[in-house]
Design an enzyme around this catalytic site. Structure first.
Site, PDB file in Angstrom:
ATOM      1  CB  SER A  21      -0.836   0.044   1.227  1.00 59.55           C
ATOM      2  OG  SER A  21      -1.598   1.360   1.422  1.00 59.55           O
ATOM      3  CE1 TYR A  61      -4.372  -1.959   4.787  1.00 60.45           C
ATOM      4  CE2 TYR A  61      -3.424   0.357   4.111  1.00 60.45           C
ATOM      5  CZ  TYR A  61      -4.005  -0.987   4.099  1.00 60.45           C
ATOM      6  OH  TYR A  61      -4.107  -1.295   2.608  1.00 60.45           O
TER       7      TYR A  61
END
Length: 257
Positions: A141, A154
């Site tokens: 990501s 995350y």
């Protein structure tokens, strides 16, 4: 170009979103797609969609956070198809929170799926790939490259994905195994719609447009665009590429000033 004819491919989290798009595109290119997912309904629906196209696919219920279950699923794939050529580590979960308000339980849950889940799949698949080579593509990501608000756990997990990608690429060069990762910005998936409905009831469209505009290009990505980059990286046309992280972010990292 970009043929994956008869390549046995595992796609974790292939029952929806980016994983679904990858499974369908790879099948169109000739791959034998094996979906590993907790979602039986979604996974079987994707298998049915692929079979309607005249291609071959199979669903294996699997919790990637559980190593014993992963090993069993991978063994079932190998027993059924005789090999594993491609591994797409796509399964993952999100979490909103800063370091001081992320509970230990939530942190451990994110690490179990996003980090240990990838490790479990690598641990099970790499010994098989060492016999004849293979390709691995992990889903990281932009959170691994830039600071995102309220994404502590995350971001930590996705940073680990980049590190694992580099380690695997280095350690298995001589075994004919390539390993890369992709770092998307916001992608419009069912998860996004569910997040907006839960957190912004009545303001879903307004917030969707606001989030879309955080990408300099002015919109979110779509799962098919992520799948197309994965297809390239897993194809023979990318045989000179390993150990890289590829942002696919509408200019978020470099142009968001």
């Amino acid at each position: 170009m970009f043929s994956l004819k008869d390549r046995v491919t595992i796609v974790t989290g292939g029952g929806s979103g980016i994983g679904r798009a990858v499974a369908i595109l790879f099948a169109k290119q000739g791959a034998l797609v094996c979906i590993l997912d907790m979602d039986e309904k979604g996974g079987n629906a994707v298998v049915a969609e692929i079979e309607e196209m005249g291609n071959q696919a199979a669903f294996f219920k699997c919790n990637v956070a559980n190593q014993a279950i992963v090993k069993m699923a991978v063994r079932d794939v190998q027993d059924r198809f005789g090999k594993i050529d491609i591994l797409i580590n796509n399964a993952g979960i999100a979490h909103i929170g800063k370091a001081d308000n992320t509970s230990e339980e939530d942190f451990d849950r994110v690490m179990a799926v996003n980090v240990k889940g990838v490790y479990n799949c690598l641990h099970a698949v790499l010994p098989i790939m060492k016999e004849a080579g293979g390709v691995i593509c992990n889903l990281a990501s932009i959170a691994s490259s830039v600071g995102l608000s309220d994404r502590f756990a995350y971001s930590t997990s996705k940073g680990a994905i980049v590190g694992m990608t580099l380690s695997v690429a280095k350690d298995y060069l001589t075994d004919g195994i390539r390993c890369n990762c992709i770092s998307p910005a916001r992608v419009h998936t069912p998860f996004v719609d569910g997040f907006l409905a839960k957190n912004y009831p009545g303001k879903e469209q307004e917030m969707f447009e606001k989030l879309s505009k955080t990408q300099p290009i002015g919109r979110m990505g779509n799962p098919e665009e992520i799948a197309a980059l994965m297809l390239y990286l897993c194809s023979d046309e990318a045989s000179f590429i390993t150990g890289n992280d590829y942002p696919i972010d509408g200019g978020f990292i470099t142009l968001n000033t």
